[in-house]
Scaffold this active site. Sequence first.
Site, PDB file in Angstrom:
ATOM      1  N   ASP A   1       0.855  -1.195   0.000  1.00 46.28           N
ATOM      2  CA  ASP A   1       0.000   0.000   0.000  1.00 46.28           C
ATOM      3  C   ASP A   1       0.893   1.248   0.000  1.00 46.28           C
ATOM      4  OD1 ASP A   1       0.801  -0.648   2.652  1.00 46.28           O
ATOM      5  OD2 ASP A   1      -0.723   0.693   3.472  1.00 46.28           O
TER       6      ASP A   1
ATOM      7  N   GLU B   1       0.020  -0.957   5.703  1.00 48.32           N
ATOM      8  CA  GLU B   1       1.042  -0.518   6.665  1.00 48.32           C
ATOM      9  C   GLU B   1       0.888   0.974   6.903  1.00 48.32           C
ATOM     10  OE1 GLU B   1       4.761   1.119   8.219  1.00 48.32           O
ATOM     11  OE2 GLU B   1       3.865   1.602   6.288  1.00 48.32           O
TER      12      GLU B   1
HETATM   13 ZN   LIG Z   1       6.827   2.076   4.166  1.00 49.10          ZN
END
Ligand SMILES: [Zn+2]
Length: 390
Positions: free
Chosen positions: A77, A142
Amino acid sequence: MSEINFDPVVLTQSLVKCASITPEDDGALTVVENHLKTIGFECYPLNFSGNNSYEVKNLFATIGNEGKHFAYAGHTDVVPIGNESSWKYPPFSGKIDGEKLYGRGSEDMKSSVACFISATKRFLDKYKKLPGKISFIITGDEERDSVNGTPRILEWASKNNYNFDHCLVGEPTSKHEVGDKIKIGRRGSISFFLQAKGIQGHTANSHLAENSAHHLVNLLNSILEKPLDEGNENFLPSSVQIATIDIGNTVQNVIPELAKATVNIRFNDMHSSDSIIQWMDKKIEKIFSKLENASCTYTFEANAESFLNKPGILYDIISKSISDITGKNSTPEQATDGGTSDARYIKNYCEVVELGIRNHTLHKVDEFVYTKDIIKLEKIYFQILENYFK
Ligand SMILES: [Zn+2]
């Protein structure tokens, strides 16, 4: 479906072309899965939801049956692009211009994911029988909540008897050249959402009111009065930052009843979330306990504890591998700065070290990586596998 191509630069482009703005995936994990399947990995797409967070796509992939277990962890992501018209090239084009490959996520951290896939492919080609186990822990979240991402994959892996001996996290850690800096720990992070309450009134009749803003300002001053600490050999000083002050008063003749502020604190290993909360309680008590008509309450989000992984076997191997490739004898800087990373979850399972590409444009407009850095990082990752399994 994008083509299968293990060239780390081309693979970085394939990943950048997926608009995987957190927590959307837009096919990024499928690109990873398709490449890993091709070289014999068992792939487990893992979708997790619940825990007061949104649903997230993840991927666990593994190869090998016995021996030492090496894990690589990363995320596909990316953060939002901001103002698209400010970008030199479309943020999901993966455009190469001269020595640079542009795109959101090129640095943080799709180039690293591409490099580790390429390095693994070369390693498996060279050693037909893998002398151990290699796993990929790849999350699609994340950059945001990080709730249904890496921590859930680790739980799942543990339940299914996948136990890792060592883990490399590919976050961009390098400074002036690839391999000059690694991370062996991270600071913790906690946010306080403060609300001071007084008594509303007319600004001309202040004796009948109690101004919440004045007391909040006093509290914030007291918070900033003295640094939390001076730092130590492994960590920078802890940092206290006021992120917002909100009163929302639309007129000038009303004394506000409520005044709010958000304070974010990045703390080193001399503190914990608990000790910071106690510190905040004392500050509030000092300012508000003697006031009859004003009070202060808060909620908080403890985002991460600080941690330090004392350099061990993995650190030595990574350090040697960097020297093998760069030809330099110096050891990489052991750092703990920057934001949080998913290494904070992995450290509960095994030794973890972070090593990735140069950190210079991440989260910015016109994020880019040098293609020569991608090539160098792939070589270092390959060398790490060589040195680890020999
Ligand atoms: Zn990162």
